[in-house]
Design a protein around this motif. Structure first.
Motif, PDB file in Angstrom:
ATOM      1  N   GLN A  55       1.061  -1.573  -0.148  1.00 55.30           N
ATOM      2  CA  GLN A  55       0.291  -0.295   0.062  1.00 55.30           C
ATOM      3  C   GLN A  55       0.674   1.147   0.097  1.00 55.30           C
ATOM      4  O   GLN A  55       0.591   1.782  -0.372  1.00 55.30           O
ATOM      5  CB  GLN A  55      -0.584  -0.074   0.982  1.00 55.30           C
ATOM      6  N   GLN A  56       2.183   1.296   0.820  1.00 57.72           N
ATOM      7  CA  GLN A  56       2.696   2.520   0.808  1.00 57.72           C
ATOM      8  C   GLN A  56       3.184   2.113  -0.520  1.00 57.72           C
ATOM      9  O   GLN A  56       3.428   3.732  -1.208  1.00 57.72           O
ATOM     10  CB  GLN A  56       3.725   2.415   2.343  1.00 57.72           C
ATOM     11  N   ASN A  58       1.993   1.750  -3.544  1.00 56.35           N
ATOM     12  CA  ASN A  58       1.756   2.150  -4.021  1.00 56.35           C
ATOM     13  C   ASN A  58       1.007   3.282  -4.164  1.00 56.35           C
ATOM     14  O   ASN A  58       1.315   4.428  -5.336  1.00 56.35           O
ATOM     15  CB  ASN A  58      -0.302   1.537  -4.590  1.00 56.35           C
ATOM     16  N   ALA A  59       0.390   3.714  -3.050  1.00 51.75           N
ATOM     17  CA  ALA A  59       0.594   5.278  -3.153  1.00 51.75           C
ATOM     18  C   ALA A  59       1.721   5.931  -3.651  1.00 51.75           C
ATOM     19  O   ALA A  59       1.311   7.189  -4.138  1.00 51.75           O
ATOM     20  CB  ALA A  59       0.480   5.544  -1.644  1.00 51.75           C
ATOM     21  N   SER A  60       2.773   5.643  -3.449  1.00 52.18           N
ATOM     22  CA  SER A  60       4.021   6.901  -3.731  1.00 52.18           C
ATOM     23  C   SER A  60       4.510   7.435  -4.648  1.00 52.18           C
ATOM     24  O   SER A  60       4.887   8.225  -4.905  1.00 52.18           O
ATOM     25  CB  SER A  60       5.638   5.861  -2.480  1.00 52.18           C
ATOM     26  N   CYS A  61       4.121   5.915  -5.766  1.00 53.66           N
ATOM     27  CA  CYS A  61       4.125   6.267  -7.198  1.00 53.66           C
ATOM     28  C   CYS A  61       2.856   6.341  -7.939  1.00 53.66           C
ATOM     29  O   CYS A  61       3.181   6.494  -8.233  1.00 53.66           O
ATOM     30  CB  CYS A  61       4.881   4.098  -7.340  1.00 53.66           C
ATOM     31  N   GLY A  62       1.575   5.615  -7.555  1.00 48.26           N
ATOM     32  CA  GLY A  62       0.978   6.245  -7.297  1.00 48.26           C
ATOM     33  C   GLY A  62       0.135   5.178  -9.293  1.00 48.26           C
ATOM     34  O   GLY A  62      -1.048   6.014  -9.529  1.00 48.26           O
ATOM     35  N   GLY A  63       0.144   4.373  -8.255  1.00 45.41           N
ATOM     36  CA  GLY A  63       0.009   3.474  -9.404  1.00 45.41           C
ATOM     37  C   GLY A  63       1.518   2.388  -8.771  1.00 45.41           C
ATOM     38  O   GLY A  63       1.683   1.646  -8.243  1.00 45.41           O
ATOM     39  N   CYS A  83       9.191   2.989  -8.214  1.00 49.06           N
ATOM     40  CA  CYS A  83       8.141   2.967  -9.192  1.00 49.06           C
ATOM     41  C   CYS A  83       8.208   2.716 -10.875  1.00 49.06           C
ATOM     42  O   CYS A  83       9.067   3.324 -11.401  1.00 49.06           O
ATOM     43  CB  CYS A  83       7.534   4.288  -8.963  1.00 49.06           C
ATOM     44  N   LYS A  86       5.631   6.139 -16.214  1.00 49.90           N
ATOM     45  CA  LYS A  86       4.692   6.790 -16.296  1.00 49.90           C
ATOM     46  C   LYS A  86       4.742   6.394 -17.908  1.00 49.90           C
ATOM     47  O   LYS A  86       5.439   6.494 -19.010  1.00 49.90           O
ATOM     48  CB  LYS A  86       4.147   8.676 -15.897  1.00 49.90           C
TER      49      LYS A  86
END
Length: 86
Positions: A55-56, A58-63, A83, A86
Motif C-alpha cells: 500500500q505504501q 502503491n501510494a508513493s508511486c501513484g500506481g 516506481c 509513467k
C-alpha cells in the motif's frame, strides 16, 4: 566504589543511546540507490503478513511499482521497490 560504578553505567548507556540515534538517522537520511535504468529505489518496512508495504509503495508511486528485493526477518518485511515509469 558503588557510586562511581553507577556513574559509569549511566554514562555508558547514554553513549550507547546517542550512538544508536546517530546510526538510525544515518539510515533514514541516506540517498536513494538507483537501478541501472535510472529509477530510484525506496525501502519500506512493515509487519509480515500485512499489505502495508504494498500500500505504501502503491501510494508513493501513484500506481504500479516493481519489487526490486523483498526479505523478512524477525516478523518484519523489508520491501525495496522502484516506481514504474509513467
Amino acid at each position: 566504589m558503588k557510586r562511581s560504578l553507577s556513574f559509569f553505567a549511566r554514562r555508558t548507556c547514554a553513549v550507547a543511546a546517542v550512538g544508536a540515534v546517530a546510526v538510525l538517522s544515518g539510515c533514514s537520511s541516506s540517498a536513494p540507490l538507483f537501478l541501472p535504468d535510472g529509477r530510484a529505489t525506496t525501502l519500506v518496512q512493515c509487519p509480515v503478513g500485512s499489505d502495508s508495504c504494498a500500500q505504501q509503495a502503491n501510494a508513493s508511486c501513484g500506481g504500479a511499482f516493481d519489487v526490486v528485493r523483498q526479505s523478512s526477518e524477525n516478523g518484519t518485511l523489508s520491501l525495496i521497490y522502484a516506481c514504474r515509469p509513467k
